[in-house]
Design an enzyme around this catalytic site. Structure first.
Site, PDB file in Angstrom:
ATOM      1  N   ASP A 188      -1.487  -5.989  -3.185  1.00  0.00           N
ATOM      2  CA  ASP A 188      -2.135  -5.684  -4.378  1.00  0.00           C
ATOM      3  C   ASP A 188      -1.464  -5.787  -5.830  1.00  0.00           C
ATOM      4  OD1 ASP A 188      -0.628  -2.474  -5.382  1.00  0.00           O
ATOM      5  OD2 ASP A 188       0.167  -3.834  -3.627  1.00  0.00           O
ATOM      6  N   PHE A 217       0.316  -8.756   5.623  1.00  0.00           N
ATOM      7  CA  PHE A 217      -0.375  -7.758   4.821  1.00  0.00           C
ATOM      8  C   PHE A 217       0.883  -7.040   4.089  1.00  0.00           C
ATOM      9  CE2 PHE A 217      -2.845  -8.057   8.758  1.00  0.00           C
ATOM     10  CZ  PHE A 217      -4.089  -7.825   7.956  1.00  0.00           C
ATOM     11  N   ASP A 218       0.765  -6.626   2.703  1.00  0.00           N
ATOM     12  CA  ASP A 218       1.570  -5.705   1.879  1.00  0.00           C
ATOM     13  C   ASP A 218       1.264  -4.450   2.547  1.00  0.00           C
ATOM     14  OD1 ASP A 218       3.213  -4.602   0.066  1.00  0.00           O
ATOM     15  OD2 ASP A 218       1.508  -4.242  -1.179  1.00  0.00           O
ATOM     16  N   GLY A 219       1.982  -3.318   2.148  1.00  0.00           N
ATOM     17  CA  GLY A 219       1.835  -2.055   2.754  1.00  0.00           C
ATOM     18  C   GLY A 219       1.186  -1.125   2.018  1.00  0.00           C
TER      19      GLY A 219
END
Length: 303
Positions: free
Chosen positions: A274, A161-163
Protein backbone atom coordinates in the site's frame (compact mmCIF):
# COMPACT_ATOMS: atom_id res chain seq x y z
CA UNK A 1 -24.43 -27.81 -17.76
CA UNK A 2 -24.06 -24.01 -18.01
CA UNK A 3 -20.62 -22.44 -17.71
CA UNK A 4 -19.73 -21.28 -14.22
CA UNK A 5 -16.87 -19.63 -12.36
CA UNK A 6 -17.75 -21.31 -9.07
CA UNK A 7 -14.87 -22.97 -7.23
CA UNK A 8 -12.28 -21.23 -9.39
CA UNK A 9 -9.68 -18.62 -8.57
CA UNK A 10 -10.72 -15.72 -10.83
CA UNK A 11 -8.25 -13.05 -11.93
CA UNK A 12 -9.49 -10.03 -13.89
CA UNK A 13 -6.73 -8.19 -15.69
CA UNK A 14 -6.40 -5.19 -17.98
CA UNK A 15 -4.55 -5.38 -21.28
CA UNK A 16 -1.74 -3.06 -20.06
CA UNK A 17 -1.16 -5.24 -17.00
CA UNK A 18 -0.80 -8.39 -19.12
CA UNK A 19 1.04 -6.90 -22.12
CA UNK A 20 3.45 -4.06 -22.77
CA UNK A 21 1.20 -1.58 -24.56
CA UNK A 22 2.74 1.65 -23.28
CA UNK A 23 3.54 3.00 -26.75
CA UNK A 24 -0.03 2.48 -27.92
CA UNK A 25 -1.44 3.79 -24.66
CA UNK A 26 0.11 7.21 -25.18
CA UNK A 27 -2.41 7.77 -27.97
CA UNK A 28 -5.25 6.53 -25.75
CA UNK A 29 -4.24 8.86 -22.91
CA UNK A 30 -4.03 11.76 -25.34
CA UNK A 31 -7.72 11.28 -26.06
CA UNK A 32 -7.28 10.12 -29.64
CA UNK A 33 -9.31 6.94 -29.39
CA UNK A 34 -9.68 6.59 -33.17
CA UNK A 35 -5.90 6.77 -33.75
CA UNK A 36 -5.37 4.27 -30.94
CA UNK A 37 -7.81 1.82 -32.50
CA UNK A 38 -6.25 2.24 -35.93
CA UNK A 39 -2.78 1.62 -34.52
CA UNK A 40 -3.93 -1.55 -32.77
CA UNK A 41 -5.65 -2.70 -35.96
CA UNK A 42 -2.49 -2.06 -38.00
CA UNK A 43 -0.57 -4.22 -35.53
CA UNK A 44 -3.13 -7.02 -35.49
CA UNK A 45 -0.53 -9.55 -36.67
CA UNK A 46 2.17 -8.20 -34.32
CA UNK A 47 1.99 -9.96 -30.93
CA UNK A 48 2.23 -7.59 -27.99
CA UNK A 49 5.22 -8.13 -25.72
CA UNK A 50 4.69 -9.63 -22.25
CA UNK A 51 3.84 -7.11 -19.56
CA UNK A 52 4.39 -6.88 -15.83
CA UNK A 53 1.78 -9.45 -14.77
CA UNK A 54 2.42 -11.90 -17.62
CA UNK A 55 4.47 -14.35 -15.55
CA UNK A 56 1.87 -14.40 -12.76
CA UNK A 57 -0.96 -15.15 -15.20
CA UNK A 58 0.96 -17.81 -17.13
CA UNK A 59 1.92 -19.66 -13.95
CA UNK A 60 -1.54 -19.48 -12.40
CA UNK A 61 -3.10 -20.93 -15.54
CA UNK A 62 -0.63 -23.81 -15.31
CA UNK A 63 -2.71 -25.09 -12.39
CA UNK A 64 -5.37 -26.09 -14.91
CA UNK A 65 -5.41 -29.50 -16.51
CA UNK A 66 -7.88 -31.30 -18.81
CA UNK A 67 -9.63 -32.85 -15.84
CA UNK A 68 -10.22 -29.64 -13.89
CA UNK A 69 -10.04 -25.92 -14.53
CA UNK A 70 -9.03 -24.36 -11.22
CA UNK A 71 -8.07 -20.86 -12.43
CA UNK A 72 -9.89 -18.45 -14.73
CA UNK A 73 -8.25 -15.32 -16.12
CA UNK A 74 -10.58 -12.78 -17.73
CA UNK A 75 -9.52 -9.73 -19.72
CA UNK A 76 -11.25 -6.65 -18.28
CA UNK A 77 -10.23 -3.68 -20.35
CA UNK A 78 -11.09 -0.12 -21.32
CA UNK A 79 -10.05 -1.11 -24.85
CA UNK A 80 -12.52 -1.12 -27.72
CA UNK A 81 -13.64 -4.46 -29.16
CA UNK A 82 -11.48 -3.98 -32.29
CA UNK A 83 -8.35 -3.54 -30.16
CA UNK A 84 -9.52 -6.58 -28.21
CA UNK A 85 -8.85 -8.68 -31.32
CA UNK A 86 -5.14 -7.91 -31.03
CA UNK A 87 -5.18 -8.77 -27.33
CA UNK A 88 -6.71 -12.18 -27.96
CA UNK A 89 -4.31 -12.85 -30.84
CA UNK A 90 -1.38 -11.92 -28.59
CA UNK A 91 -2.74 -14.25 -25.92
CA UNK A 92 -2.98 -17.10 -28.42
CA UNK A 93 0.53 -16.42 -29.74
CA UNK A 94 1.88 -16.51 -26.17
CA UNK A 95 0.29 -19.92 -25.60
CA UNK A 96 -1.99 -18.70 -22.82
CA UNK A 97 -5.50 -20.11 -22.57
CA UNK A 98 -7.51 -16.96 -21.93
CA UNK A 99 -10.96 -17.13 -23.50
CA UNK A 100 -13.15 -14.52 -21.79
CA UNK A 101 -12.93 -10.76 -22.04
CA UNK A 102 -14.94 -7.59 -21.44
CA UNK A 103 -13.98 -4.51 -23.51
CA UNK A 104 -15.73 -1.28 -22.50
CA UNK A 105 -14.32 1.25 -25.04
CA UNK A 106 -13.28 3.77 -22.40
CA UNK A 107 -16.06 3.19 -19.88
CA UNK A 108 -15.34 2.19 -16.29
CA UNK A 109 -14.83 -1.61 -16.31
CA UNK A 110 -14.73 -2.33 -12.57
CA UNK A 111 -18.49 -2.93 -12.29
CA UNK A 112 -18.03 -6.26 -14.04
CA UNK A 113 -15.94 -7.58 -11.14
CA UNK A 114 -19.11 -8.51 -9.30
CA UNK A 115 -20.54 -10.98 -11.84
CA UNK A 116 -17.02 -12.34 -12.31
CA UNK A 117 -16.67 -12.84 -8.53
CA UNK A 118 -13.04 -11.84 -9.00
CA UNK A 119 -10.42 -12.69 -6.39
CA UNK A 120 -7.99 -10.19 -7.95
CA UNK A 121 -8.12 -7.23 -10.30
CA UNK A 122 -4.90 -5.96 -11.87
CA UNK A 123 -4.96 -2.74 -13.86
CA UNK A 124 -2.69 0.13 -14.79
CA UNK A 125 -5.58 2.56 -14.17
CA UNK A 126 -5.43 3.99 -10.64
CA UNK A 127 -9.05 5.18 -10.58
CA UNK A 128 -10.35 1.74 -11.55
CA UNK A 129 -8.25 0.12 -8.83
CA UNK A 130 -9.53 2.53 -6.18
CA UNK A 131 -13.13 1.84 -7.16
CA UNK A 132 -12.57 -1.91 -7.15
CA UNK A 133 -11.06 -1.74 -3.66
CA UNK A 134 -13.98 0.41 -2.49
CA UNK A 135 -16.34 -2.34 -3.70
CA UNK A 136 -14.43 -4.94 -1.69
CA UNK A 137 -12.32 -6.60 -4.39
CA UNK A 138 -8.57 -7.20 -4.02
CA UNK A 139 -7.07 -4.85 -6.59
CA UNK A 140 -3.72 -3.27 -7.39
CA UNK A 141 -2.38 -0.71 -9.83
CA UNK A 142 0.36 -2.39 -11.81
CA UNK A 143 3.52 -0.33 -12.11
CA UNK A 144 4.14 -0.75 -15.82
CA UNK A 145 7.76 0.31 -15.34
CA UNK A 146 8.42 -2.73 -13.11
CA UNK A 147 11.03 -5.23 -14.21
CA UNK A 148 9.85 -8.59 -15.51
CA UNK A 149 9.67 -11.59 -13.20
CA UNK A 150 12.68 -13.87 -13.05
CA UNK A 151 12.75 -17.36 -14.57
CA UNK A 152 14.47 -19.31 -11.80
CA UNK A 153 11.28 -20.90 -10.42
CA UNK A 154 9.20 -22.16 -13.36
CA UNK A 155 7.13 -24.52 -11.23
CA UNK A 156 6.22 -22.04 -8.47
CA UNK A 157 3.85 -19.11 -8.38
CA UNK A 158 5.64 -16.74 -6.02
CA UNK A 159 3.61 -13.91 -4.50
CA UNK A 160 4.69 -11.46 -1.81
CA UNK A 161 2.33 -9.36 0.29
CA UNK A 162 2.75 -6.41 2.59
CA UNK A 163 0.87 -6.77 5.87
CA UNK A 164 -0.92 -3.69 7.17
CA UNK A 165 -3.56 -2.29 4.78
CA UNK A 166 -2.97 -5.24 2.41
CA UNK A 167 -3.40 -8.62 4.10
CA UNK A 168 -4.52 -6.99 7.34
CA UNK A 169 -6.65 -3.92 7.99
CA UNK A 170 -4.97 -0.55 8.47
CA UNK A 171 -5.95 -0.45 12.16
CA UNK A 172 -2.33 -0.52 13.36
CA UNK A 173 -1.14 1.73 10.53
CA UNK A 174 -3.56 4.39 11.72
CA UNK A 175 -1.89 4.32 15.13
CA UNK A 176 1.54 4.62 13.51
CA UNK A 177 0.49 7.52 11.28
CA UNK A 178 -1.17 9.41 14.13
CA UNK A 179 1.14 8.68 17.07
CA UNK A 180 4.45 7.34 15.77
CA UNK A 181 6.52 4.17 16.06
CA UNK A 182 6.65 3.85 19.85
CA UNK A 183 2.87 4.06 20.14
CA UNK A 184 2.50 1.55 17.29
CA UNK A 185 4.82 -0.96 18.99
CA UNK A 186 3.01 -0.57 22.31
CA UNK A 187 -0.39 -0.92 20.63
CA UNK A 188 0.63 -4.12 18.84
CA UNK A 189 2.31 -5.61 21.90
CA UNK A 190 -0.79 -5.01 24.01
CA UNK A 191 -2.98 -6.62 21.33
CA UNK A 192 -0.59 -9.41 20.31
CA UNK A 193 -3.15 -12.13 21.06
CA UNK A 194 -5.99 -10.31 19.26
CA UNK A 195 -6.14 -11.09 15.52
CA UNK A 196 -5.99 -8.14 13.18
CA UNK A 197 -9.15 -7.48 11.13
CA UNK A 198 -9.10 -8.66 7.52
CA UNK A 199 -7.43 -6.48 4.92
CA UNK A 200 -8.43 -6.19 1.26
CA UNK A 201 -6.11 -9.01 0.11
CA UNK A 202 -7.08 -11.59 2.72
CA UNK A 203 -9.61 -13.15 0.24
CA UNK A 204 -6.87 -13.58 -2.36
CA UNK A 205 -4.50 -15.21 0.13
CA UNK A 206 -7.29 -17.55 1.22
CA UNK A 207 -8.10 -18.42 -2.41
CA UNK A 208 -4.43 -19.15 -3.12
CA UNK A 209 -4.34 -21.36 -0.04
CA UNK A 210 -7.37 -23.32 -1.29
CA UNK A 211 -5.80 -23.65 -4.74
CA UNK A 212 -2.61 -25.04 -3.25
CA UNK A 213 -4.52 -27.51 -1.09
CA UNK A 214 -6.69 -28.77 -3.95
CA UNK A 215 -4.15 -28.90 -6.74
CA UNK A 216 -2.62 -32.12 -7.97
CA UNK A 217 -0.69 -30.31 -10.70
CA UNK A 218 3.07 -29.97 -10.86
CA UNK A 219 2.78 -26.32 -9.89
CA UNK A 220 2.88 -25.02 -6.34
CA UNK A 221 2.42 -21.66 -4.64
CA UNK A 222 5.01 -19.96 -2.44
CA UNK A 223 3.95 -16.87 -0.49
CA UNK A 224 5.83 -14.33 1.57
CA UNK A 225 4.81 -11.67 4.07
CA UNK A 226 7.16 -8.71 3.57
CA UNK A 227 6.43 -6.06 6.15
CA UNK A 228 7.96 -2.98 7.76
CA UNK A 229 6.96 -4.44 11.13
CA UNK A 230 9.71 -5.60 13.49
CA UNK A 231 9.79 -7.31 16.86
CA UNK A 232 7.76 -7.11 19.06
CA UNK A 233 5.00 -6.13 16.56
CA UNK A 234 5.74 -9.25 14.50
CA UNK A 235 3.80 -11.48 16.88
CA UNK A 236 0.36 -10.09 16.14
CA UNK A 237 0.88 -10.57 12.41
CA UNK A 238 1.91 -14.21 12.87
CA UNK A 239 -0.92 -14.94 15.27
CA UNK A 240 -3.42 -13.40 12.83
CA UNK A 241 -2.32 -15.79 10.07
CA UNK A 242 -2.56 -18.69 12.54
CA UNK A 243 -6.10 -17.60 13.41
CA UNK A 244 -6.96 -17.69 9.71
CA UNK A 245 -5.46 -21.21 9.41
CA UNK A 246 -3.29 -19.91 6.58
CA UNK A 247 0.47 -20.36 6.41
CA UNK A 248 2.91 -18.21 4.47
CA UNK A 249 6.17 -19.81 3.39
CA UNK A 250 8.38 -16.87 4.31
CA UNK A 251 8.02 -13.84 6.56
CA UNK A 252 10.29 -10.80 6.52
CA UNK A 253 10.02 -8.29 9.36
CA UNK A 254 12.22 -5.51 8.04
CA UNK A 255 11.68 -2.70 10.53
CA UNK A 256 11.45 -0.05 7.83
CA UNK A 257 14.34 -1.23 5.64
CA UNK A 258 13.81 -0.83 1.89
CA UNK A 259 12.02 -3.91 0.63
CA UNK A 260 13.34 -4.01 -2.93
CA UNK A 261 16.57 -5.96 -2.40
CA UNK A 262 14.86 -8.52 -0.14
CA UNK A 263 12.20 -9.03 -2.79
CA UNK A 264 14.90 -9.45 -5.42
CA UNK A 265 16.14 -12.46 -3.46
CA UNK A 266 12.64 -13.93 -3.05
CA UNK A 267 11.94 -13.42 -6.79
CA UNK A 268 8.14 -13.07 -6.71
CA UNK A 269 5.97 -13.09 -9.78
CA UNK A 270 4.19 -10.19 -8.09
CA UNK A 271 4.40 -8.04 -4.95
CA UNK A 272 1.54 -6.04 -3.38
CA UNK A 273 2.03 -3.04 -1.06
CA UNK A 274 0.00 0.00 0.00
CA UNK A 275 2.99 2.33 0.39
CA UNK A 276 4.15 4.02 -2.81
CA UNK A 277 7.74 4.26 -1.57
CA UNK A 278 7.90 0.51 -1.01
CA UNK A 279 6.22 -0.24 -4.34
CA UNK A 280 8.68 1.96 -6.24
CA UNK A 281 11.58 0.32 -4.44
CA UNK A 282 10.22 -3.10 -5.31
CA UNK A 283 9.53 -2.23 -8.96
CA UNK A 284 13.26 -1.80 -9.60
CA UNK A 285 13.69 -5.51 -8.84
CA UNK A 286 10.36 -7.37 -9.26
CA UNK A 287 6.85 -6.94 -10.69
CA UNK A 288 4.94 -4.74 -8.27
CA UNK A 289 1.50 -3.26 -7.69
CA UNK A 290 0.16 -0.46 -5.52
CA UNK A 291 -2.83 -1.19 -3.29
CA UNK A 292 -4.41 2.24 -2.79
CA UNK A 293 -6.09 1.33 0.48
CA UNK A 294 -5.83 2.54 4.05
CA UNK A 295 -4.79 5.66 5.87
CA UNK A 296 -1.51 6.03 3.95
CA UNK A 297 -3.53 6.55 0.75
CA UNK A 298 -6.63 8.18 2.23
CA UNK A 299 -5.42 10.35 5.13
CA UNK A 300 -8.13 11.69 7.43
CA UNK A 301 -9.14 15.33 6.86
CA UNK A 302 -7.23 17.93 8.85
CA UNK A 303 -9.01 19.21 11.92
Amino acid sequence: MPATLEDKLVVAISSRALFDLEEENRLFDAGDARAYMQLQLSRLEVPARPGVAFSLVRKLLAFNDPAQQRVEVVMLSRNDPVSGMRIFRSVREAGIKLERGVFTQGRDPFGYLRPLRAHLFLSANEADVREALAQGFPAARVLTESVQAGKNHPDEVRIAFDGDAVLFSDEAEQVFQAQGLDAFQLHETDKAALPLPDGPFKPLLAALHRLQQASQAGMRIRTALVTARSAPAHERAIRTLMNWNIEVDEAMFLGGLPKGEFLREFEPDFFFDDQTTHVRSAARHVPAGHVSHGVANHPPPAR
